[in-house]
Design a protein around this motif. Structure first.
Motif, PDB file in Angstrom:
ATOM      1  N   TRP A   1     -10.957   2.833  -2.895  1.00  0.00           N
ATOM      2  CA  TRP A   1     -10.077   1.911  -2.163  1.00  0.00           C
ATOM      3  C   TRP A   1      -9.892   2.371  -0.727  1.00  0.00           C
ATOM      4  O   TRP A   1      -9.941   1.577   0.205  1.00  0.00           O
ATOM      5  CB  TRP A   1      -8.734   1.833  -2.883  1.00  0.00           C
ATOM      6  CG  TRP A   1      -7.809   0.794  -2.318  1.00  0.00           C
ATOM      7  CD1 TRP A   1      -7.752  -0.520  -2.621  1.00  0.00           C
ATOM      8  CD2 TRP A   1      -6.810   1.011  -1.308  1.00  0.00           C
ATOM      9  NE1 TRP A   1      -6.785  -1.141  -1.885  1.00  0.00           N
ATOM     10  CE2 TRP A   1      -6.194  -0.227  -1.069  1.00  0.00           C
ATOM     11  CE3 TRP A   1      -6.390   2.142  -0.605  1.00  0.00           C
ATOM     12  CZ2 TRP A   1      -5.161  -0.373  -0.155  1.00  0.00           C
ATOM     13  CZ3 TRP A   1      -5.368   1.989   0.312  1.00  0.00           C
ATOM     14  CH2 TRP A   1      -4.762   0.745   0.525  1.00  0.00           C
ATOM     15  N   ARG A   2      -9.664   3.684  -0.545  1.00  0.00           N
ATOM     16  CA  ARG A   2      -9.461   4.213   0.809  1.00  0.00           C
ATOM     17  C   ARG A   2     -10.712   4.034   1.679  1.00  0.00           C
ATOM     18  O   ARG A   2     -10.603   3.763   2.873  1.00  0.00           O
ATOM     19  CB  ARG A   2      -9.092   5.702   0.736  1.00  0.00           C
ATOM     20  CG  ARG A   2      -7.679   5.970   0.266  1.00  0.00           C
ATOM     21  CD  ARG A   2      -7.276   7.404   0.534  1.00  0.00           C
ATOM     22  NE  ARG A   2      -8.139   8.351  -0.156  1.00  0.00           N
ATOM     23  CZ  ARG A   2      -7.908   8.825  -1.371  1.00  0.00           C
ATOM     24  NH1 ARG A   2      -6.847   8.420  -2.040  1.00  0.00           N
ATOM     25  NH2 ARG A   2      -8.727   9.707  -1.926  1.00  0.00           N
TER      26      ARG A   2
ATOM     27  N   GLU B   1      -0.671   3.956  -6.815  1.00  0.00           N
ATOM     28  CA  GLU B   1      -1.900   4.716  -6.994  1.00  0.00           C
ATOM     29  C   GLU B   1      -2.267   4.868  -8.465  1.00  0.00           C
ATOM     30  O   GLU B   1      -3.450   4.852  -8.829  1.00  0.00           O
ATOM     31  CB  GLU B   1      -1.758   6.102  -6.359  1.00  0.00           C
ATOM     32  CG  GLU B   1      -1.682   6.090  -4.840  1.00  0.00           C
ATOM     33  CD  GLU B   1      -1.438   7.470  -4.262  1.00  0.00           C
ATOM     34  OE1 GLU B   1      -1.304   8.432  -5.060  1.00  0.00           O
ATOM     35  OE2 GLU B   1      -1.380   7.596  -3.033  1.00  0.00           O
TER      36      GLU B   1
ATOM     37  N   LYS C   1     -10.737   5.602  -8.332  1.00  0.00           N
ATOM     38  CA  LYS C   1     -10.313   4.272  -7.897  1.00  0.00           C
ATOM     39  C   LYS C   1      -9.655   4.324  -6.527  1.00  0.00           C
ATOM     40  O   LYS C   1      -9.949   3.505  -5.649  1.00  0.00           O
ATOM     41  CB  LYS C   1      -9.350   3.677  -8.930  1.00  0.00           C
ATOM     42  CG  LYS C   1      -8.788   2.318  -8.543  1.00  0.00           C
ATOM     43  CD  LYS C   1      -7.806   1.839  -9.594  1.00  0.00           C
ATOM     44  CE  LYS C   1      -7.153   0.522  -9.158  1.00  0.00           C
ATOM     45  NZ  LYS C   1      -6.156   0.058 -10.158  1.00  0.00           N
ATOM     46  N   ASN C   2      -8.781   5.307  -6.323  1.00  0.00           N
ATOM     47  CA  ASN C   2      -8.091   5.411  -5.046  1.00  0.00           C
ATOM     48  C   ASN C   2      -9.012   5.862  -3.927  1.00  0.00           C
ATOM     49  O   ASN C   2      -8.879   5.412  -2.783  1.00  0.00           O
ATOM     50  CB  ASN C   2      -6.903   6.372  -5.177  1.00  0.00           C
ATOM     51  CG  ASN C   2      -5.711   5.745  -5.872  1.00  0.00           C
ATOM     52  OD1 ASN C   2      -4.979   4.959  -5.290  1.00  0.00           O
ATOM     53  ND2 ASN C   2      -5.518   6.071  -7.139  1.00  0.00           N
TER      54      ASN C   2
ATOM     55  N   LYS D   1      -8.191   8.882  -9.641  1.00  0.00           N
ATOM     56  CA  LYS D   1      -8.630   9.517  -8.394  1.00  0.00           C
ATOM     57  C   LYS D   1      -9.810   8.762  -7.797  1.00  0.00           C
ATOM     58  O   LYS D   1      -9.860   8.508  -6.585  1.00  0.00           O
ATOM     59  CB  LYS D   1      -9.013  10.968  -8.649  1.00  0.00           C
ATOM     60  CG  LYS D   1      -7.861  11.887  -9.009  1.00  0.00           C
ATOM     61  CD  LYS D   1      -8.368  13.306  -9.249  1.00  0.00           C
ATOM     62  CE  LYS D   1      -7.256  14.240  -9.640  1.00  0.00           C
ATOM     63  NZ  LYS D   1      -7.740  15.612  -9.907  1.00  0.00           N
TER      64      LYS D   1
ATOM     65  N   SER E   1       0.829  -1.202   0.000  1.00  0.00           N
ATOM     66  CA  SER E   1       0.000   0.000   0.000  1.00  0.00           C
ATOM     67  C   SER E   1       0.866   1.256   0.000  1.00  0.00           C
ATOM     68  O   SER E   1       0.637   2.184  -0.770  1.00  0.00           O
ATOM     69  CB  SER E   1      -0.926   0.006   1.222  1.00  0.00           C
ATOM     70  OG  SER E   1      -1.578   1.240   1.354  1.00  0.00           O
TER      71      SER E   1
END
Length: 254
Positions: free
Chosen positions: A241-242, A177, A237-238, A235, A140
């Motif tokens: 994920w977060r 990322e 996708k991340n 942006k 990560s």
């Protein structure tokens, strides 16, 4: 597997240290002459870096990035399937040989990097490496580029993505990322930093240490711009994920 040790020619003791580390675990290494960014002229630096996004990188960090890109270029030119890239302050332990032997035989065809160094954060539920107490996990957050295995597909992707220089050689988290390559790490690490790493070749003198705060602020602004300029799908996708994955699966390395 081809093994490259990145070393500035003037640092003979560091070169000998790294070669001895390789010999101790049965590896034959080739010295790759590093680029000393401090010896480059302003015009040379301008020619080799992004005009805006490289802001805040020191001459030494630029040289380091160029050195790693040079190894990628060599891998591409010689069509090397898989390589181990080391910096000259690496320190192996007695588990390293078996783990490296396994990894070189089990690296996939898709663009992949295996970090042998410690990482900041990784995902639970990794794959056990046979005959060891180590796992191969998805990364990560990570920094450090003193010990990693890379395949040909990843070398091509990273060279295309990072040239001309606008990222540090070890900006792994950003590469993750952006989905440039698949990055995994060995837990616990088997490629450590030796005591030589305490003698920084980036912040190498008092004058550079004094400007470190200013330079780092310039870099913070540049990285903020880099993140802002990411594609919308990256942006999104991340962000997902977060929100939905990281709280449940991410752990910090001890």
């Amino acid at each position: 597997m081809k093994v490259f040790v990145i070393n500035l020619e003037k640092y003979v003791a560091r070169k000998n240290h790294a070669l001895a580390q390789c010999q101790n675990i049965g590896l034959s290494a080739e010295i790759f002459n590093a680029i000393d960014g401090r010896s480059l002229s302003p015009q040379q630096i301008a020619d080799k870096t992004h005009p805006e996004l490289s802001a805040g990188l020191t001459e030494s960090e630029i040289g380091c990035a160029l050195s790693h890109l040079g190894v990628y270029q060599r891998i591409i030119k010689d069509n090397i399937d898989v390589a181990l890239i080391l910096e000259d302050d690496v320190q192996f332990d007695h588990y390293s040989s078996n783990v490296i032997s396994y990894l070189k035989e089990h690296i996939p065809q898709q663009p992949t990097v295996y970090l042998l160094s410690e990482v900041r954060k990784y995902m639970r539920g990794g794959k056990n490496i046979p005959h060891s107490e180590h796992e191969l996990v998805s990364v990560s957050q990570a920094a450090l580029a003193h010990a990693y295995i890379i395949n040909l597909a990843a070398a091509k992707k990273m060279h295309a993505f990072m040239h001309p220089v606008w990222l540090e050689a070890d900006r792994w988290t950003f590469l993750i990322e952006c989905g440039v390559v698949n990055i995994k790490a060995v837990i616990p690490a088997v490629g450590h930093l030796s005591k030589l790493s305490h003698e920084s070749t980036i912040w190498h003198c008092e004058a550079e240490l004094e400007r470190k705060k200013i330079v780092r602020e310039q870099r913070r602004i540049a990285v903020s711009k880099i993140r802002k300029n990411r594609a919308m799908n990256i942006k999104l996708k991340n962000a997902l994920w977060r929100i939905f994955i990281r709280p449940f699966f991410e752990v910090k390395q001890s």
